[in-house]
Design a protein around this motif. Structure first.
Motif, short mmCIF file in Angstrom:
data_model
loop_
_atom_site.label_atom_id
_atom_site.label_comp_id
_atom_site.label_asym_id
_atom_site.label_seq_id
_atom_site.Cartn_x
_atom_site.Cartn_y
_atom_site.Cartn_z
N ALA A 121 -43.49 -24.81 -16.13
CA ALA A 121 -42.43 -25.77 -15.85
C ALA A 121 -41.42 -25.16 -14.87
N PRO A 122 -40.71 -25.98 -14.09
CA PRO A 122 -39.74 -25.44 -13.14
C PRO A 122 -38.58 -24.74 -13.86
N GLU A 123 -38.05 -23.70 -13.20
CA GLU A 123 -36.86 -23.03 -13.70
C GLU A 123 -35.67 -23.69 -13.04
N CYS A 124 -34.68 -24.12 -13.83
CA CYS A 124 -33.52 -24.83 -13.30
C CYS A 124 -32.23 -24.09 -13.59
N VAL A 125 -31.32 -24.13 -12.62
CA VAL A 125 -30.00 -23.54 -12.76
C VAL A 125 -28.99 -24.62 -12.40
N THR A 126 -27.95 -24.77 -13.22
CA THR A 126 -26.91 -25.74 -12.94
C THR A 126 -25.56 -25.04 -12.82
N ASP A 127 -24.64 -25.67 -12.10
CA ASP A 127 -23.30 -25.13 -11.93
C ASP A 127 -22.36 -26.28 -11.61
N SER A 128 -21.11 -26.11 -11.96
CA SER A 128 -20.06 -27.03 -11.55
C SER A 128 -18.83 -26.20 -11.23
N GLN A 129 -18.12 -26.60 -10.18
CA GLN A 129 -16.95 -25.86 -9.75
C GLN A 129 -15.90 -26.84 -9.26
N THR A 130 -14.63 -26.45 -9.42
CA THR A 130 -13.51 -27.24 -8.94
C THR A 130 -12.51 -26.32 -8.26
N TYR A 131 -12.08 -26.70 -7.07
CA TYR A 131 -11.05 -25.99 -6.32
C TYR A 131 -10.06 -27.01 -5.80
N GLU A 132 -8.98 -26.56 -5.19
CA GLU A 132 -7.98 -27.50 -4.69
C GLU A 132 -8.55 -28.41 -3.61
N TYR A 133 -9.53 -27.95 -2.85
CA TYR A 133 -10.10 -28.73 -1.76
C TYR A 133 -11.24 -29.65 -2.20
N GLY A 134 -11.90 -29.36 -3.33
CA GLY A 134 -13.03 -30.19 -3.73
C GLY A 134 -13.62 -29.78 -5.06
N ARG A 135 -14.57 -30.58 -5.50
CA ARG A 135 -15.28 -30.29 -6.75
C ARG A 135 -16.71 -30.82 -6.63
N GLY A 136 -17.55 -30.35 -7.55
CA GLY A 136 -18.93 -30.82 -7.52
C GLY A 136 -19.77 -30.21 -8.61
N GLU A 137 -20.97 -30.74 -8.73
CA GLU A 137 -21.97 -30.24 -9.67
C GLU A 137 -23.29 -30.15 -8.92
N ILE A 138 -24.10 -29.16 -9.32
CA ILE A 138 -25.39 -28.98 -8.68
C ILE A 138 -26.42 -28.52 -9.71
N LYS A 139 -27.65 -28.96 -9.51
CA LYS A 139 -28.78 -28.49 -10.31
C LYS A 139 -29.89 -28.15 -9.31
N VAL A 140 -30.37 -26.91 -9.39
CA VAL A 140 -31.43 -26.45 -8.51
C VAL A 140 -32.62 -26.06 -9.38
N CYS A 141 -33.75 -26.69 -9.13
CA CYS A 141 -34.98 -26.38 -9.88
C CYS A 141 -36.00 -25.78 -8.93
N VAL A 142 -36.48 -24.58 -9.25
CA VAL A 142 -37.47 -23.89 -8.43
C VAL A 142 -38.82 -23.98 -9.12
N GLU A 143 -39.80 -24.43 -8.35
CA GLU A 143 -41.17 -24.55 -8.87
C GLU A 143 -42.14 -24.36 -7.71
N ASN A 144 -43.12 -23.49 -7.90
CA ASN A 144 -44.15 -23.25 -6.89
C ASN A 144 -43.58 -22.88 -5.52
N GLY A 145 -42.49 -22.09 -5.50
CA GLY A 145 -41.92 -21.61 -4.24
C GLY A 145 -41.02 -22.59 -3.52
N GLN A 146 -40.77 -23.76 -4.10
CA GLN A 146 -39.90 -24.76 -3.48
C GLN A 146 -38.78 -25.12 -4.46
N ALA A 147 -37.68 -25.64 -3.92
CA ALA A 147 -36.53 -25.98 -4.75
C ALA A 147 -36.13 -27.43 -4.56
N ARG A 148 -35.81 -28.07 -5.66
CA ARG A 148 -35.26 -29.44 -5.67
C ARG A 148 -33.79 -29.30 -5.97
N MET A 149 -32.91 -29.87 -5.13
CA MET A 149 -31.46 -29.78 -5.29
C MET A 149 -30.89 -31.18 -5.56
#
Length: 143
Positions: free
Chosen positions: A39-67
């Protein structure tokens, strides 16, 4: 009495061996589907700064990544470089690859260039032969 102690000792050793074997077996990645690939290995993160904020999930499988995720510019002033901070907000991901490290950015939230202040994304990275994720950071860009 001696036979009882020997029996208890053997049972204790067998029980301890069985308990030690369970975590090792459960930590092994299991195959999915009929292809036999992990199964793909997934890493998630969320960050907030004065200029912006966001969330991301990156899943790596078979040498490629889905963002997937989103970014939001918290200092949006529509207009050519006359905005409050003059920058767009995006995620930067540094991938470990078979040939070193390579960086890639996400879709930008860029109201300074007539784009939306909030932007969702879901795409496959152009980086190839990915072996892992080195770093993910929410940042700004002037392009």
């Amino acid at each position: 009495m001696g036979k009882f102690i020997r029996t208890a000792a053997v049972a204790g050793v067998l029980g301890a061996t069985a308990l030690l074997a369970v975590p090792a077996a459960s930590a092994t990645p299991t195959a999915t589907g009929t292809t036999g690939q992990a199964a793909p290995e997934c890493v998630t993160d969320s960050q907030t700064y004065e200029y912006g904020r966001g969330e991301i999930k990156v899943c790596v499988e078979n040498g490629q990544a889905r963002m997937t995720g989103w970014v939001e510019d918290l200092l949006p002033q529509v207009g050519w470089w006359g905005g409050r901070d003059g920058a767009c907000v995006l995620w930067r991901v540094t991938f470990r690859t078979t040939s070193g490290t390579e960086r890639e950015g996400s879709v930008m939230a860029c109201p300074h260039l007539a784009g939306p202040a909030y932007k969702e994304f879901d795409f496959t990275s152009d980086v190839q032969n990915i072996t892992g994720i080195e770093k993910m950071s929410l940042t700004t860009s002037v392009f």
